[in-house]
Write a protein that holds these residues in place. Sequence first.
Motif, PDB file in Angstrom:
ATOM      1  N   TYR A 203       6.863   4.497  -1.908  1.00  0.00           N
ATOM      2  CA  TYR A 203       5.734   3.855  -2.586  1.00  0.00           C
ATOM      3  C   TYR A 203       5.758   2.342  -2.365  1.00  0.00           C
ATOM      4  CZ  TYR A 203       2.787   2.061  -6.332  1.00  0.00           C
ATOM      5  OH  TYR A 203       1.838   1.377  -7.047  1.00  0.00           O
ATOM      6  N   SER A 204       6.964   1.753  -2.431  1.00  0.00           N
ATOM      7  CA  SER A 204       7.080   0.304  -2.232  1.00  0.00           C
ATOM      8  C   SER A 204       6.675  -0.083  -0.818  1.00  0.00           C
ATOM      9  CB  SER A 204       8.518  -0.148  -2.507  1.00  0.00           C
ATOM     10  OG  SER A 204       8.882   0.122  -3.841  1.00  0.00           O
ATOM     11  N   LYS A 207       2.916   0.169  -0.554  1.00  0.00           N
ATOM     12  CA  LYS A 207       2.255  -0.922  -1.279  1.00  0.00           C
ATOM     13  C   LYS A 207       2.304  -2.216  -0.481  1.00  0.00           C
ATOM     14  CE  LYS A 207       2.332  -3.315  -5.734  1.00  0.00           C
ATOM     15  NZ  LYS A 207       3.002  -3.416  -7.062  1.00  0.00           N
ATOM     16  N   GLU A 208       3.465  -2.491   0.145  1.00  0.00           N
ATOM     17  CA  GLU A 208       3.596  -3.711   0.939  1.00  0.00           C
ATOM     18  C   GLU A 208       2.651  -3.697   2.135  1.00  0.00           C
ATOM     19  OE1 GLU A 208       7.640  -4.045   2.021  1.00  0.00           O
ATOM     20  OE2 GLU A 208       8.362  -4.462  -0.021  1.00  0.00           O
ATOM     21  N   THR A 211      -0.911  -4.313   0.970  1.00  0.00           N
ATOM     22  CA  THR A 211      -1.098  -5.723   0.609  1.00  0.00           C
ATOM     23  C   THR A 211      -1.248  -6.586   1.854  1.00  0.00           C
ATOM     24  OG1 THR A 211       0.225  -5.379  -1.393  1.00  0.00           O
ATOM     25  CG2 THR A 211      -0.104  -7.645  -0.668  1.00  0.00           C
TER      26      THR A 211
END
Length: 217
Positions: A203-204, A207-208, A211
């Motif tokens: 997930y991280s 997300k990065e 972004t």
Amino acid sequence: MCISLVVVLSVHIPSAMANLSLYTVTALLILDSEGNRVVAKYYAPPHSSVGTGTPAELGVGPGGPGMSGLQTYKEQRAFEKSVWEKTRRGAGEIHPLPPHLILSRPSTDLHFHIVGPLATSNELMLQSTLTAFHDAVSLLLRGQIEKRVVLENLDLVLLAADETVDDGIILETDAAAIASRVTRPKPDSTDIVINEQTLLNAYSTFKERVTQRIGQL
């Protein structure tokens, strides 16, 4: 006038040649220093006849691989005791035990044996096969060919036996090739562990990347 001559050639085929077969190994054994079984692989050719336990179309007679006298555990253990008694007293590596031929190789507290039919066996081929199996086990166990180590790594030893002989047919006589096939990792065999931490990391990362993509717009 034309005269045709027909010449009939009579070719004598020795009985040993008539009985040649791919099925050349009756058993592959590892016995301990007291004659007890550590590893035992007995081979019976597929599609064997009822009477002799050997393929009728190949002409392999009694005493050949898969003979009916070595089918039950009791018969096999009695045979292994005979092998032990024969080889521990006899000198050398080749031991006839009619109707079998036994080749042996000692190693620390174990004895490796290969068994073939006495009437049709090629001693050099059996010797090469036994040496390959022994050396492959040595490679897999890093030179520690002892009863304890063999029992702890029985799966590797059995796989090495299967890569050496299958259904009485000799597959390989190169120890390095046998060992490499046993230790070669199978494709897609890596276990993927999915847990909470794995999901958070995924997930991280997602997300990065989102972004960064938005920042480029």
